[in-house]
Each structure stands twice: as structure tokens, then as C-alpha cells.
Design a protein around this motif. Structure first.
Motif: not given
Length: 395
Positions: A165-184
Motif C-alpha cells: 500500500x505504498x506509492x511514489x519514490x519516497x514512500x517506497x524507499x521508506x518501506x524498504x527498512x520498515x517493510x517485508x519486501x526487497x527493493x526493485x
């Protein structure tokens, strides 16, 4: 392609069953108390291809089963009461360092201490995997790690940002540390999240966790688990829970597992991803058959995906095994109605009780809603395949 970081009678297509016994107890020679060093090593050379014509050749860690080093300890205190501990590290054979999933933590894979009582069950405190890992990976119910394709054949996709449920570069980058999935990443920029292992079978740890598992009665056992969020005055922030019913009778195993974990990027840590798994495996003559249903749902946005997976393995001899598996995934409108078809084939030869060589291939095709993704490698189109020659050893 975008890289995101990443006895012969004991046949190796069901290596989780063999490894489970190694991982969960000490040897009979040390009945009073013991500390054991052990591990599992899986390394090979993989070739990725996609519909865009791109190819990637690389060393691949943990293609079939997680590469790890562990310490197990147990003390017999009499009357069936034992004290136990576990310290597990995910490692990379390619580099000699910690696996990127560990994010720099020495014992990220597990670190717990607990008690067990014969006839009652066990109680553990610390960082632990939930029951999806216990019964579907170690128990071999998952057609991927139990039959064919291993971790390369996990339920996966490049839709992690939408599922979280995240979108946009800032939210996606922030979700890397606090979420369960790896970055693309594209041209060095984080543009999305891969959702490999979205149903948690490959291991998603819970920190600050309390885990209670009953003894087996007539083959049945139950377990509950709770992860404390650790935020003062906000009990639910970052919290998690898991529950399971497990059945075992000879070569037949079945389990139902429900897990819910809150993540910081989802509703400020008060919501997260809920997963449900139901499956079974059995063995008849030279055949092993397994099947499972799994789903993941964002408890805040309602984004949801489910998968149906099945597999059949056949022992040609005590050393040779051939297995095939198929997976179908389908997401709801919030995941662009994605449809994924995935197939895997694995040929395994057991050199000894502890050492095996294998050839494995996985093919994935999406309906175009998202690009294909296997093993944390994102394709440039909707089709991707990987072929790996590798070796496994446990000690």
C-alpha cells in the motif's frame, strides 16, 4: 534485469524433512545436555532469461533451501523438563558474509531461549520464525521446497509496493527498512518492491516474540505466537501474531497457519499483512504428493493475492528423484488483477546422506499487469525463467 540482492534413502527433494530433525534437536549421545553447531549449505550457478532478451549469469545462494549456520543447545533438567536455545545466521556462500536478508544482524534468522516439557509442549522467547516456516518449509508441505524448485519456486511477484500500500519514490524507499519486501531498482533508483515469499513460508521472523506449541496428541498439535510491538503507549504498533493446527501421521502431514504482522509503512504501524495457508503432503510407494493454498491480504487497504500450488515427486532409486510443481497466483483489483502461472522441475542425486547435487528450472509468466520476478531478479517483460546447477550439504 534488475538485481535486488539476495543416506541415500533420505532423498533430497524432501530435504526439509531431513534438515528439520537436524535443526530441532541434539544427538542421543548427549542426552543430558549439549551444544551443537550445524548448518545447511546450498550454492550453485544460475542462468536467468526473460522475454526482453536479457540474460544474467550469477552464483546463487539458497536456491533450494536457506543457507545457514546455527547453534542449538539443550539441557535436561529431569522429569521431562528441558531448557533449549537457538541462534541462527543466514549466510552467503558467494561472499562469505551475512545474507542480505539479515540486514547486518548476526542472528537475524532466529535467536530464542525456552523450555519444553514432555507431554505438554514448549515455550520460547525471542526472535523466531512463525508457523508457516515450521510446517511448510521444514515440514515439507510446500511443493516448492518439498518437491521442486525450492526457494526459486516460491510464490512471488513484482507487486510488493501495491500489496504493502505504498506509492511514489519516497514512500517506497521508506518501506524498504520498515517493510517485508526487497527493493526493485532501475538505473540506481528504487522504483518498486518485489514480493518474493509473500506468504512467509521461506521465513519472516517476528522479534520480541512469545511462542507456545503443544505436544502432539493423536498426531495433532496446536501453536500460538505473539510478537510485542515494543512501542510505549501503543501496544498494537508493529505487533504480530500467528496460530497453527498441525497434523502428522507417518508420511502424511497437514497444517493450517494464520499469521498477521503489522508494518510501519501500513497505517503507521497499526496494520499490515495477514497470511493464511492450508495444505498437506503424503507419500505412497515411490511417489510424494503435496498441495497448498495461500493468501496474503493488506489489513488496511484490502489488497489481496492468493495462490494454489501442487507438486509430485518420484523416487527412481534411493539416490535419484525427479519432482515437478505448478503454481497459480491471482490478485484482486488493487493488485491490477494480476495472474501468474509458474512451473518448476527439479532432478536431484544424493551423493550421500548429507550431500546432494541438483538441476532445477523455474518458468514464470504473468498476464502483463506486472513484470515477472523470480528469486529477487526482476525481468524486463512478463516472462522469465531460471535454470540452476547446484550442490547442497548439511552438517
Amino acid at each position: 534485469m534488475n538485481y535486488q540482492g539476495t543416506g541415500r534413502k533420505h532423498r533430497w527433494a524432501t530435504v526439509p524433512l531431513a534438515c528439520a530433525s537436524l535443526c530441532m534437536g541434539a544427538t542421543a549421545a548427549h542426552a543430558q545436555s549439549s551444544v551443537m553447531l550445524g548448518g545447511f549449505l546450498d550454492e550453485g550457478v544460475a542462468t536467468y532469461r526473460d522475454s526482453g532478451g536479457a540474460r544474467l549469469y550469477q552464483m546463487q545462494d539458497s536456491a533450494i533451501f536457506p543457507t545457514k549456520l546455527f547453534f542449538r543447545g539443550s539441557e535436561d533438567m529431569g522429569g521431562g523438563l528441558r531448557a533449549n536455545f537457538s541462534l541462527d545466521s543466514m549466510i552467503s556462500l558467494s561472499t562469505g558474509g551475512l545474507d542480505p536478508q539479515s540486514r547486518g544482524a548476526m542472528f537475524e534468522n532466529s535467536s530464542w531461549v525456552g523450555l519444553s516439557q514432555t507431554g505438554i509442549g514448549s515455550f520460547r522467547l525471542g526472535r523466531q520464525n512463525d508457523f508457516a516456516f515450521d510446517y511448510y518449509l521444514l515440514g515439507g508441505i510446500d511443493p516448492a521446497t518439498g518437491i521442486a524448485g525450492g526457494m526459486l519456486n516460491f510464490r512471488t511477484g513484482s507487486f510488493g509496493a501495491d500489496l504493502l500500500g505504498v506509492s511514489g519514490p519516497a514512500q517506497i524507499a521508506g518501506a524498504v527498512a520498515g517493510g517485508p519486501f526487497a527493493p526493485i531498482t532501475t538505473n540506481g533508483q528504487i522504483t518498486g518492491l518485489g514480493a518474493i515469499n509473500w506468504d512467509r513460508v521461506g521465513g519472516k521472523r517476528m522479534s520480541n516474540a512469545i511462542k507456545v506449541v503443544s505436544e502432539e496428541y493423536a498426531g495433532l498439535s496446536v501453536g500460538v505466537m505473539y510478537s510485542l510491538g515494543g512501542t510505549a503507549g501503543d501496544f498494537n504498533n508493529g505487533a504480530g501474531k500467528s496460530a497453527a493446527i498441525n497434523f502428522r501421521n507417518g508420511e502424511t502431514r497437514a497444517a493450517v497457519v494464520y499469521t498477521e504482522q503489522n508494518y510501519a509503512p501500513v497505517n503507521n504501524g497499526h496494520s499490515g499483512i495477514a497470511t493464511l495457508l492450508a495444505g498437506a503432503r503424503t507419500r505412497y510407494a515411490h511417489f510424494t504428493v503435496s498441495g497448498m493454498y495461500s493468501e496474503a491480504r493488506n489489513t488496511h487497504t484490502g489488497a489481496k493475492i492468493y495462490a494454489l500450488a501442487g507438486g509430485i515427486g518420484y523416487d527412481f532409486s534411493p539416490a535419484w528423484n525427479l519432482g515437478g510443481a505448478y503454481t497459480y497466483e491471482n490478485g484482486n483489483a488493487l493488485l491490477k488483477n494480476v495472474v501468474i502461472n509458474q512451473a518448476a522441475l527439479q532432478l536431484t542425486y544424493a551423493l550421500s546422506r548429507r550431500t546432494s547435487v541438483y538441476a532445477a528450472g523455474v518458468y514464470q509468466r504473468t498476464n502483463g499487469a506486472y513484470v515477472a520476478e523470480i528469486g529477487n531478479i526482476v525481468a524486463s517483460g512478463n516472462i522469465q525463467s531460471v535454470f540452476q546447477l547446484g550442490m547442497m550439504h548439511r552438517f
